[in-house]
Scaffold this motif. Structure first.
Motif, mmCIF file in Angstrom:
data_model
loop_
_atom_site.group_PDB
_atom_site.id
_atom_site.type_symbol
_atom_site.label_atom_id
_atom_site.label_comp_id
_atom_site.label_asym_id
_atom_site.label_seq_id
_atom_site.Cartn_x
_atom_site.Cartn_y
_atom_site.Cartn_z
ATOM 1 N N ILE A 90 6.156 4.360 4.272
ATOM 2 C CA ILE A 90 5.106 3.638 3.561
ATOM 3 C C ILE A 90 3.803 4.426 3.623
ATOM 4 O O ILE A 90 3.130 4.641 2.620
ATOM 5 C CB ILE A 90 4.901 2.228 4.174
ATOM 6 C CG1 ILE A 90 6.081 1.327 3.818
ATOM 7 C CG2 ILE A 90 3.597 1.608 3.684
ATOM 8 C CD1 ILE A 90 6.019 -0.035 4.471
ATOM 9 N N LYS A 91 3.445 4.851 4.820
ATOM 10 C CA LYS A 91 2.208 5.593 5.002
ATOM 11 C C LYS A 91 2.238 6.908 4.233
ATOM 12 O O LYS A 91 1.269 7.286 3.565
ATOM 13 C CB LYS A 91 1.965 5.855 6.486
ATOM 14 C CG LYS A 91 0.706 6.659 6.776
ATOM 15 C CD LYS A 91 0.472 6.746 8.272
ATOM 16 C CE LYS A 91 -0.777 7.575 8.573
ATOM 17 N NZ LYS A 91 -0.569 9.009 8.396
ATOM 18 N N GLU A 92 3.357 7.609 4.298
ATOM 19 C CA GLU A 92 3.474 8.897 3.610
ATOM 20 C C GLU A 92 3.379 8.725 2.102
ATOM 21 O O GLU A 92 2.679 9.474 1.414
ATOM 22 C CB GLU A 92 4.800 9.557 3.976
ATOM 23 C CG GLU A 92 5.014 10.910 3.307
ATOM 24 C CD GLU A 92 6.355 11.519 3.674
ATOM 25 O OE1 GLU A 92 6.644 12.615 3.167
ATOM 26 O OE2 GLU A 92 7.106 10.902 4.451
ATOM 27 N N ALA A 93 4.074 7.722 1.582
ATOM 28 C CA ALA A 93 4.071 7.491 0.138
ATOM 29 C C ALA A 93 2.694 7.080 -0.360
ATOM 30 O O ALA A 93 2.270 7.450 -1.448
ATOM 31 C CB ALA A 93 5.097 6.423 -0.222
ATOM 32 N N ALA A 94 1.967 6.334 0.450
ATOM 33 C CA ALA A 94 0.649 5.866 0.035
ATOM 34 C C ALA A 94 -0.417 6.938 0.171
ATOM 35 O O ALA A 94 -1.492 6.821 -0.392
ATOM 36 C CB ALA A 94 0.254 4.653 0.870
#
Length: 282
Positions: A116-120
């Motif tokens: 989630i963090k990487e994609a955002a």
């Protein structure tokens, strides 16, 4: 809680699509060129001076730890209605929430949190939280998070209140021991904290996998009065025909992110079960 090894994975294509979906959100919360954000947030996840940290958590359990540690703005990704959090599929709106966070709290059995963090593209600090309602572990985690958030005073105040309430609930449950004797219990590995709360005598544990025939025979032979099952990953009656009364223990706090009712509710269920066990024994 109930970590299982079964987890839905998110494909690279899905992550790319989700990342694209929050592009506008990122433009609003991320600064240009110098690595700082438009709201003054410092790189690396630290909140700016004088500003309360924005904390995004995967579930209400991490959320309760964050609130106890002094976080005032806490956003929960996984709805409480999702019974098994690791099965949750992140949505674009989840990524938008992460994009504006100073900290993202997750548990190791929630592998999608890092994705989630990487994609955002968020610069939030990703913090792994040890989810265990054992009193000593809870206080240690709340203290650690308070130091991380810069809210040590609030964390210390909550810890003192927790000690008082935990002691009250524990004393109340132990006063209900059948015939004044500590009950023997079999506990699911993630509900051991409730046995400690009750001052119970643990004669065996099981899980997170289902009980095998061999374990069934072994645990039944211990003749426990109670089985402390995990409500979030129950496999039904654990020790059928053993005479043990099964108690459903809930690990997750409610949407109010208050951890104390978890102990009060567990205490009430344990008292009820011990009262019935004592009555049947008589």
């Amino acid at each position: 809680m109930a970590p299982r090894t079964r987890v839905r994975s998110t494909s690279p294509a899905s992550l790319l699509a989700l990342s694209t979906a929050v592009g506008l959100a990122l433009a609003l919360v991320t600064g240009c060129g110098d690595g700082s954000s438009t709201d003054g947030t410092k790189p690396g996840g630290a909140a700016p001076e004088g500003k309360a940290p924005v904390v995004v958590v995967t579930t209400t359990w991490e959320g309760a730890f964050a609130k106890a540690a002094g976080a005032q703005e806490v956003k929960v990704i996984v709805p409480q209605s999702v019974h098994h959090a690791p099965d949750y599929d992140p949505k674009p709106s989840d990524l938008a929430a992460v994009a504006g966070a100073d900290f993202v709290l997750y548990a190791p059995f929630e592998p999608y949190a890092a994705k989630i963090k990487e994609a955002a593209g968020s610069k939030a600090k990703l913090v792994e939280v040890g989810l265990d309602n054992d009193a000593d572990k809870v206080k240690a985690e709340v203290t650690r998070l308070g130091a991380l958030f810069g809210t040590q005073a609030a964390a210390a105040k909550w810890t003192a209140e927790f000690d008082t309430e935990y002691g009250r609930v524990s004393k109340d449950v132990q006063a209900a021991w059948p015939d004044g004797k500590s009950p023997s219990v079999v506990s699911q590995v993630f509900t051991a904290w409730s046995a400690k709360l009750a001052g119970a005598t643990t004669v065996g544990t099981y899980g997170p996998e289902a009980v095998t025939p061999g374990q069934l025979a072994e645990l039944s032979a211990k003749k426990p009065a109670l089985v402390l099952d995990n409500a979030h990953m129950s496999t039904g009656t654990v020790l059928p025909d053993s005479g043990a009364r099964q108690v459903q223990i809930v690990n997750y706090p409610g949407n109010d992110l208050d951890l104390l009712p978890v102990y009060r509710n567990a205490g009430a269920e344990l008292k009820k079960a011990m009262g019935k066990a004592g009555g049947s024994a008589g």
